[in-house]
Write a protein that holds these residues in place. Structure first.
Motif, short mmCIF file in Angstrom:
data_model
loop_
_atom_site.label_atom_id
_atom_site.label_comp_id
_atom_site.label_asym_id
_atom_site.label_seq_id
_atom_site.Cartn_x
_atom_site.Cartn_y
_atom_site.Cartn_z
N ILE A 172 -4.70 2.96 3.02
CA ILE A 172 -4.25 2.96 4.42
C ILE A 172 -3.04 2.04 4.55
N ASP B 123 -4.29 -1.95 -5.55
CA ASP B 123 -3.60 -2.42 -4.34
C ASP B 123 -4.42 -3.60 -3.78
N THR C 182 -4.62 -4.13 4.54
CA THR C 182 -5.48 -4.05 3.35
C THR C 182 -6.28 -5.35 3.25
N SER D 146 0.83 -1.21 0.00
CA SER D 146 0.00 0.00 0.00
C SER D 146 0.87 1.25 0.00
MG LIG Z 1 -1.82 -2.83 2.32
#
Ligand SMILES: [Mg+2]
Ligand SMILES: Nc1nc2c(ncn2[C@@H]2O[C@H](COP(=O)(O)OP(=O)(O)OP(=O)(O)O)[C@@H](O)[C@H]2O)c(=O)[nH]1
Length: 448
Positions: free
Chosen positions: A245, A272, A253, A232
């Motif tokens: 985040i 992502d 995630t 991320s």
């Molecule tokens: Mg992540």
């Protein structure tokens, strides 16, 4: 579809939310009286006036605006148009909208401005569909292509094609007047070569259609790796802002996060994902499942690891993933021995923002090697509807050529060619089909 009642219509033409400016747009048969009520001045055609805007009924000042008047027929819709550029707050644009309604206008339906433009012969359906594509195009190259349509160049080309076939039809008619059912050998070869020429032009448009190609729909790049390896953070570093985040906790995630950007003029969707790992928790394994299904949709994969992405690739993904990939070592600022660099790995640190440009160059190389950017210069942006009609038109030509070769009666050939002319007229909307027209304009946004 909404009836063409020539009522005054109004809409906010800019997207919702707060911006520096907003545009409220009106169209109608005669907007002079309303213009005078709004500005207390006489309208001047194509003149942008900086003025106070008054409520047409109670005369309260609404805002200081730039108001432009376009007199019929020299406007986008072919009617009178008033365009008000006001301050961008939500309250101001809504109060101007309400004032226009109090002044007798009604709210426009989505696409109603363009629909009126079409009905008043200001644009054909090809151009209307190009307007829609420009609004929704994500990158500069596809927008440029849509503009090409908006200028009507493809419509003109189809117009020429249509008149060529009408010429053929008149040659046939002439010959039939001369002899009952025969055409002379010279006319026969002229007709055949004209038909073949038109067929190759139509096929060229169909074959080079860019709809559905990557240059238009964009490419998907997925970021893949174990949990907590900095996926991320890399996603945010590529985008240049914090979209996803990040945290030191593995499994941050859970669902995929997407964001679009543009590279080499092509739209790129960066995805992502949740880290791939074996977990007994149901939520985590759902995330992993989603990641693996994303993998199948991707054009390119960034395989991220903070230890050795090459090992990760060989042990886990080589069998499963056959498409293009780029190996990325993350958190390179923490590397104990930064000198042992391998050639096929890109070393990045999202924390220190190093290696990101090299990674972007590598993605650009992928785009240049794998996407035919010539589509942009030679391609035509035709929709599925137009493509279907052009294919139908091409079939009519095939049939007419076969009929000529087989010596079938010329009036039958003429009727086949009439089928061609109808299909071409349909593409540009010369023969209005209510359902199709409704479908095209209802996909527009309000204010367009
Ligand atoms: Mg992540
Ligand atoms: N030193 C250093 N730390 C980093 C770097 N990139 C990420 N981190 C840290 O590593 C931790 C995990 O980062 P994330 O970006 O959330 O990792 P992730 O792979 O998305 O993690 P999951 O979503 O849980 O799979 C965070 O504490 C980050 O601050 C980097 O380049 N250098």
């Amino acid at each position: 579809m909404f009836p063409y009642d020539q009522e005054n219509i109004v809409a906010i033409a800019t997207p919702p939310g707060i911006g520096a400016l907003a545009v409220v747009r009106l169209s109608g048969k005669d907007l002079k009286p309303l213009y005078k009520e709004f500005t207390h001045k006489q309208p001047k055609n194509r003149f942008a006036l900086f003025a106070k805007l008054y409520h047409p009924k109670n005369n309260h000042i609404l805002d200081e605006v730039v108001v432009t008047y376009f007199e019929s027929p020299g406007s986008y819709t072919g009617e009178d148009i008033i365009e008000i550029s006001c301050h961008g707050g939500v309250a101001i644009k809504n109060s101007i909208l309400q004032a226009a309604i109090d002044g007798g206008a009604r709210l426009a339906h989505p696409g109603e401005f363009s629909y009126r433009s079409y009905l008043n012969g200001k644009m054909d359906l090809l151009q209307a569909e190009a307007v829609s594509a420009i609004i929704s195009s994500k990158a500069s190259l596809s927008a440029e292509l849509s503009l090409y349509h908006l200028e009507g160049r493809v419509s003109k080309m189809l117009g020429k094609i249509k008149s060529k076939i009408i010429d053929v039809l008149s040659i046939i008619e002439n010959e039939l007047n001369f002899s009952e059912d025969e055409i002379s050998l010279t006319s026969y070869s002229t007709i055949c070569s004209m038909l073949e020429d038109v067929r190759s032009q139509i096929n060229k448009i169909v074959d080079s259609s860019v709809i559905g190609k990557k240059i238009f729909s964009g490419i998907r790049i997925i970021i893949l790796g174990r949990p907590n390896t900095g996926k991320s953070s890399l996603f945010n570093a590529i985008l240049g802002h914090d979209r996803a985040i990040t945290s030191p906790v593995a499994g941050t995630t859970r669902d995929t996060v997407e964001s679009w950007f543009e590279l080499e003029g092509v739209p790129v969707c960066l995805v992502d994902t949740a880290g791939v790992w074996k977990s007994k928790k149901q939520l985590d394994s759902l995330g992993v499942e989603k990641t693996l299904s994303e993998l199948d949709r991707a054009d390119l994969c960034l395989l991220v690891d903070d230890k050795n992405p090459n090992v990760l690739f060989k042990t886990q993904f080589m069998k499963r993933y056959q498409q293009h990939y780029i190996l990325v070592k993350s958190k390179f600022d923490l590397a104990l021995n930064p000198l042992t660099a391998e050639d096929d790995i890109i070393y990045t640190s999202s924390k220190e923002n190093t290696g990101i440009n090299k990674l972007l160059t590598s993605i650009s190389t992928y785009i240049l090697d794998n996407i035919n950017l010539a589509d942009h210069t030679h391609g035509y942006m035709i929709t599925q509807r137009q493509r279907g009609l052009l294919e139908e038109a091409s079939l009519c030509l095939n049939e007419a050529i076969e009929q000529l070769d087989a010596g079938i009666e010329t009036d039958i050939v003429a009727s086949t060619l009439n089928g061609f002319v109808v299909a071409i007229k349909d593409v540009v909307g010369e023969i209005p089909n209510k359902e199709i027209v409704q479908n095209i304009f209802s996909n527009f946004c309000v204010g367009k």
